[in-house]
Design an enzyme around this catalytic site. Structure first.
Site, short mmCIF file in Angstrom:
data_model
loop_
_atom_site.label_atom_id
_atom_site.label_comp_id
_atom_site.label_asym_id
_atom_site.label_seq_id
_atom_site.Cartn_x
_atom_site.Cartn_y
_atom_site.Cartn_z
N LYS A 1 0.82 -1.10 -0.04
CA LYS A 1 0.16 0.03 0.12
C LYS A 1 1.07 1.16 -0.01
O LYS A 1 2.11 1.17 0.17
CB LYS A 1 -1.03 -0.02 1.20
CG LYS A 1 -1.77 -1.35 1.42
CD LYS A 1 -2.65 -1.31 -0.03
CE LYS A 1 -3.90 -2.41 0.15
NZ LYS A 1 -3.75 -3.66 0.17
C1 LIG Z 1 -5.02 -4.78 0.62
C2 LIG Z 1 -6.44 -4.65 0.47
C3 LIG Z 1 -7.44 -5.42 1.60
C4 LIG Z 1 -6.79 -6.15 2.92
O1 LIG Z 1 -5.92 -5.49 3.47
P1 LIG Z 1 -4.77 -6.33 4.44
O2 LIG Z 1 -4.12 -5.19 5.17
O3 LIG Z 1 -3.71 -6.94 3.47
O4 LIG Z 1 -5.56 -7.31 5.13
C5 LIG Z 1 -8.51 -5.36 1.15
N1 LIG Z 1 -9.06 -4.63 0.30
C6 LIG Z 1 -8.44 -3.93 -0.72
C7 LIG Z 1 -9.08 -3.35 -1.87
C8 LIG Z 1 -7.15 -4.01 -0.67
O5 LIG Z 1 -6.31 -3.70 -1.60
#
Ligand SMILES: *Cc1c(COP(=O)(O)O)cnc(C)c1O
Length: 374
Positions: free
Chosen positions: A184
């Site tokens: 992210k």
């Molecule tokens: C990364 C992501 C998640 C999950 O987040 P985590 O921190 O990996 O549990 C959920 N929804 C979207 C759209 C994502 O990009």
């Protein structure tokens, strides 16, 4: 001879952050403590003073949001088929029923007309996803939610730094969930945070993240709700604080890289190659990803293999959730969401991360054009 491997995503952790993590490890307090509190204060400031609580993943953050909203067995929750499977899994996790609505072929986000058409008397909440950091029409979303008395859990996992008409995603709305997973825009290695509406919601979120425990005095303890183990550690929060110092620079850099992608592809790329570029939004999107929808002339696997041979990493976000076995078992099948099925089969994510240079964008675009040629 060929240049070094260009991954599609890579975190950038500065030396100050590495030193801060070292300090936490030496401090004798490595689980949730002062760093988590400081990170929550920073996040709250960023979201216009709204209350924020952190957790150990974006996934549990959304599950906790659904629990705060009182969603459970018998309730329907509408979401998009084009997201990481976590978005739908959390609906199952709280015992509710996932309902999908097809996507808009241009934005690749949930189509709000189809979302509205999918509402039934059992619908209690919606989970819009802001794919690649591009928000949905937030005015329309909240008008629909108000009209039908629905809770909104925004899956803003990819949208930290995005905005809607000058307002930050997270600074308004209902429950807004972010992820700090390694890919992210801002990471804590793993983690997430939730923006909530009231002190009562914040209190309940705190309980749920630590076994439902409430403490008082020196040895007072009670458990009155079922909680789990979802707290963020101070090690993770120290990474988050170090990363968060660069949030504006990260968003600015990604916008510049996206702009360069458009410039390099040129205005005739779509027509010439039959591929589809993303919406050129430089107002609202944080450009978490730069995604192409490939033409019918090549399979995604073939495209990925040929890009890999040119030392360029390609991601795919996402295959349609409703076609996974777990969801097929619940009655979902091919043909139900044709736009999502077409896009989910052909979408690819090109390299996009803070440390990239314009030259990397140029390499990626040259490679795409040469692979799609012929
Ligand atoms: C990364 C992501 C998640 C999950 O987040 P985590 O921190 O990996 O549990 C959920 N929804 C979207 C759209 C994502 O990009």
């Amino acid at each position: 001879m060929s240049e070094s491997f260009l991954p599609f995503s890579k975190p950038t952790i500065d030396e100050a952050t590495i030193a801060a993590v070292g300090e936490v490890l030496r401090s004798g307090w490595i689980t949730s403590g002062p760093k988590v509190q400081a990170f929550e204060v920073q996040l709250s400031d960023y979201f216009g003073g709204r209350l924020v609580r952190t957790f150990n993943s974006g996934t549990c953050t959304m599950e906790i949001a659904l629990r705060l909203a009182g969603i459970g067995p018998g309730d329907e929750v509408i979401t998009t088929p084009i997201s990481w499977v976590a978005t739908a899994n959390v609906i199952l996790e709280v015992g509710a029923t996932p309902v999908f609505a097809d996507i808009d072929p241009v934005t690749r986000n949930i189509d709000l007309d189809k979302l509205e058409a999918a509402i039934t008397p059992r619908t209690k909440a919606v989970i819009p996803v802001f794919l690649a950091g591009l928000p949905v029409d937030m005015d329309r979303l909240y008008a629909i939610a108000d009209k039908h008395k629905l809770r909104v859990v925004e899956d803003a996992a990819q949208a930290l730094g995005s905005s809607w008409k000058g307002r930050r995603i997270g600074a308004f709305g209902d429950l807004v969930s972010f992820s700090f997973q390694a890919n992210k825009n801002i990471t804590t290695s793993e983690g997430g945070c939730l923006v909530v509406n009231t002190p009562e919601e914040a209190k309940l979120a705190e309980k749920i993240r630590l076994q439902g425990v409430t403490r008082s005095g020196f040895d007072g303890i009670d458990v009155d709700v079922l909680g789990g183990k979802f707290n963020m550690t101070d090690v993770a929060a120290a990474i988050g604080l170090g990363q968060f110092a660069h949030i504006d620079a990260v968003t600015t850099k990604r916008r510049a890289l996206a702009k360069h992608y458009f410039d390099c592809f040129g205005t005739d790329f779509e027509e010439q190659f039959g591929a589809q570029l993303p919406v050129a939004d430089f107002e609202n999107s944080n450009w978490h990803m730069y995604q192409l929808v490939l033409p019918e002339t090549i399979t995604r696997a073939d495209f990925m293999e040929k890009m890999m041979a040119k030392n360029i990493g390609i991601g795919y976000h996402y295959p349609p959730i409703h076609l996974f076995s777990l969801y097929r078992e619940r009655g979902f099948k091919e043909g139900m969401f044709p736009v999502a099925e077409r896009v989910g089969k052909r979408i690819v994510s090109l390299p996009m991360f803070f440390a990239m240079e314009n030259r990397d964008v140029e390499r990626a675009v040259e490679a795409v054009k040469s692979v799609l040629q012929k």
